[in-house]
Design an enzyme around this catalytic site. Structure first.
Site, PDB file in Angstrom:
ATOM      1  N   LYS A   1       0.832  -1.201   0.000  1.00  0.00           N
ATOM      2  CA  LYS A   1       0.000   0.000   0.000  1.00  0.00           C
ATOM      3  C   LYS A   1       0.875   1.264   0.000  1.00  0.00           C
ATOM      4  CE  LYS A   1      -3.831  -2.195   2.620  1.00  0.00           C
ATOM      5  NZ  LYS A   1      -4.667  -2.025   3.851  1.00  0.00           N
TER       6      LYS A   1
ATOM      7  N   PHE B   1     -15.531   3.982   7.817  1.00  0.00           N
ATOM      8  CA  PHE B   1     -14.181   4.343   7.371  1.00  0.00           C
ATOM      9  C   PHE B   1     -13.957   4.097   5.875  1.00  0.00           C
ATOM     10  CE2 PHE B   1     -14.146   0.120   9.412  1.00  0.00           C
ATOM     11  CZ  PHE B   1     -13.714  -0.691   8.362  1.00  0.00           C
TER      12      PHE B   1
ATOM     13  N   ARG C   1      -1.108 -14.349   4.940  1.00  0.00           N
ATOM     14  CA  ARG C   1      -1.873 -13.682   6.000  1.00  0.00           C
ATOM     15  C   ARG C   1      -1.126 -13.785   7.337  1.00  0.00           C
ATOM     16  NH1 ARG C   1      -6.468 -10.376   4.974  1.00  0.00           N
ATOM     17  NH2 ARG C   1      -7.023 -10.711   7.136  1.00  0.00           N
TER      18      ARG C   1
ATOM     19  N   HIS D   1      -1.767  -5.335   1.742  1.00  0.00           N
ATOM     20  CA  HIS D   1      -3.049  -6.033   1.611  1.00  0.00           C
ATOM     21  C   HIS D   1      -2.769  -7.478   1.227  1.00  0.00           C
ATOM     22  CE1 HIS D   1      -7.073  -7.203   0.327  1.00  0.00           C
ATOM     23  NE2 HIS D   1      -6.478  -7.749  -0.724  1.00  0.00           N
TER      24      HIS D   1
HETATM   25  N1  UDP Z   1      -9.478  -0.881   8.139  1.00  0.00           N
HETATM   26  C1  UDP Z   1      -9.483   0.198   9.009  1.00  0.00           C
HETATM   27  N2  UDP Z   1     -10.225   0.115  10.158  1.00  0.00           N
HETATM   28  C2  UDP Z   1     -10.963  -0.986  10.474  1.00  0.00           C
HETATM   29  C3  UDP Z   1     -10.949  -2.080   9.579  1.00  0.00           C
HETATM   30  C4  UDP Z   1     -10.206  -1.988   8.418  1.00  0.00           C
HETATM   31  O1  UDP Z   1      -8.824   1.216   8.762  1.00  0.00           O
HETATM   32  O2  UDP Z   1     -11.612  -1.001  11.540  1.00  0.00           O
HETATM   33  C5  UDP Z   1      -8.677  -0.788   6.881  1.00  0.00           C
HETATM   34  C6  UDP Z   1      -7.325  -1.502   6.993  1.00  0.00           C
HETATM   35  O3  UDP Z   1      -6.366  -0.746   6.272  1.00  0.00           O
HETATM   36  C7  UDP Z   1      -7.605  -2.843   6.344  1.00  0.00           C
HETATM   37  C8  UDP Z   1      -8.600  -2.467   5.251  1.00  0.00           C
HETATM   38  O4  UDP Z   1      -9.397  -1.433   5.831  1.00  0.00           O
HETATM   39  O5  UDP Z   1      -6.421  -3.440   5.852  1.00  0.00           O
HETATM   40  C9  UDP Z   1      -9.476  -3.617   4.787  1.00  0.00           C
HETATM   41  O6  UDP Z   1     -10.130  -4.185   5.882  1.00  0.00           O
HETATM   42  P1  UDP Z   1     -10.294  -5.756   6.049  1.00  0.00           P
HETATM   43  O7  UDP Z   1     -11.325  -5.980   7.104  1.00  0.00           O
HETATM   44  O8  UDP Z   1     -10.519  -6.394   4.715  1.00  0.00           O
HETATM   45  O9  UDP Z   1      -8.872  -6.215   6.654  1.00  0.00           O
HETATM   46  P2  UDP Z   1      -7.650  -7.006   5.992  1.00  0.00           P
HETATM   47  O10 UDP Z   1      -8.212  -8.092   5.121  1.00  0.00           O
HETATM   48  O11 UDP Z   1      -6.859  -5.984   5.186  1.00  0.00           O
HETATM   49  O12 UDP Z   1      -6.840  -7.548   7.132  1.00  0.00           O
HETATM   50 MG    MG Z   2      -9.630  -7.976   3.647  1.00  0.00          MG
END
Ligand code: UDP
Ligand code: MG
Length: 167
Positions: free
Chosen positions: A10, A58, A91, A125
């Site tokens: 990112k 958000f 992950r 990501h």
């Molecule tokens: N995110 C955030 N606040 C939250 C949840 C998610 O800022 O409470 C952002 C964070 O950058 C995250 C992205 O949104 O990586 C996508 O969220 P997701 O739930 O898909 O998490 P990930 O799969 O990236 O772990």
């Molecule tokens: Mg995700």
């Protein structure tokens, strides 16, 4: 079971010069890189990528984040890793979504932060399941940019289609 996974470095990861560190960490997985490119992210692409979060408060901020609006780096690095258990391996290395909760040795635990505005700037990501990986890889890459045949593709003739070639 062999799997493909979409990885994005990112804009905060690029701004902090973490590309090398992140790729080095990911190489611990011994997975194969089958696609890679730099991408300037449009609002449409960012919104489509995060479509599963469009009802979250958000959403607007993470769309801006992915576009690089928060980091003066309007690009991301997109990669596809491929191999045994690719999603779980990547992950695990990435760590939890919230960088404060991520294991301190994970990529997000090492390099992520939460902004005063509350956005999790977590530098990377990683697709979280196979169906999501397929949707995301098809969103970010054309079939001819991926060096293995991951998904069914069809040949299309573009009539009025113009593209660039080196002059
Ligand atoms: N995110 C955030 N606040 C939250 C949840 C998610 O800022 O409470 C952002 C964070 O950058 C995250 C992205 O949104 O990586 C996508 O969220 P997701 O739930 O898909 O998490 P990930 O799969 O990236 O772990
Ligand atoms: Mg995700």
């Amino acid at each position: 079971m062999n799997q493909a996974v979409l990885i994005l470095i990112k804009p905060d990861g690029l701004k902090k010069s973490l590309t090398g560190n992140i790729l080095a960490r990911l190489s611990e997985t011994k997975l194969e890189i089958v696609a890679a490119k730099m991408v300037r992210v449009s609002k449409e692409l960012a919104e489509e990528h995060y479509q599963h979060l469009k009802d979250k408060p958000f959403f607007g901020e993470i769309v801006k984040y992915l576009q690089g609006e928060l980091h003066d780096r309007k690009k991301v690095m997109a990669l596809v890793y491929w191999g045994e258990d690719a999603i779980k391996k990547c992950r695990d290395l990435a760590g939890a979504t919230n960088p404060e909760e991520a294991e301190s040795t994970s990529i997000r635990g090492s390099y992520g932060r939460i902004t005063t505005g509350g956005v999790y700037e977590n530098v990377i990501h990683v697709s979280s399941q196979e169906s999501e990986a397929e949707r995301e890889i098809k969103l970010w890459f054309h079939p001819d940019e991926v060096i293995v045949d991951l998904y069914l593709a069809k040949k299309v003739a573009h009539k009025e289609y113009k593209t660039y070639d080196w002059a």
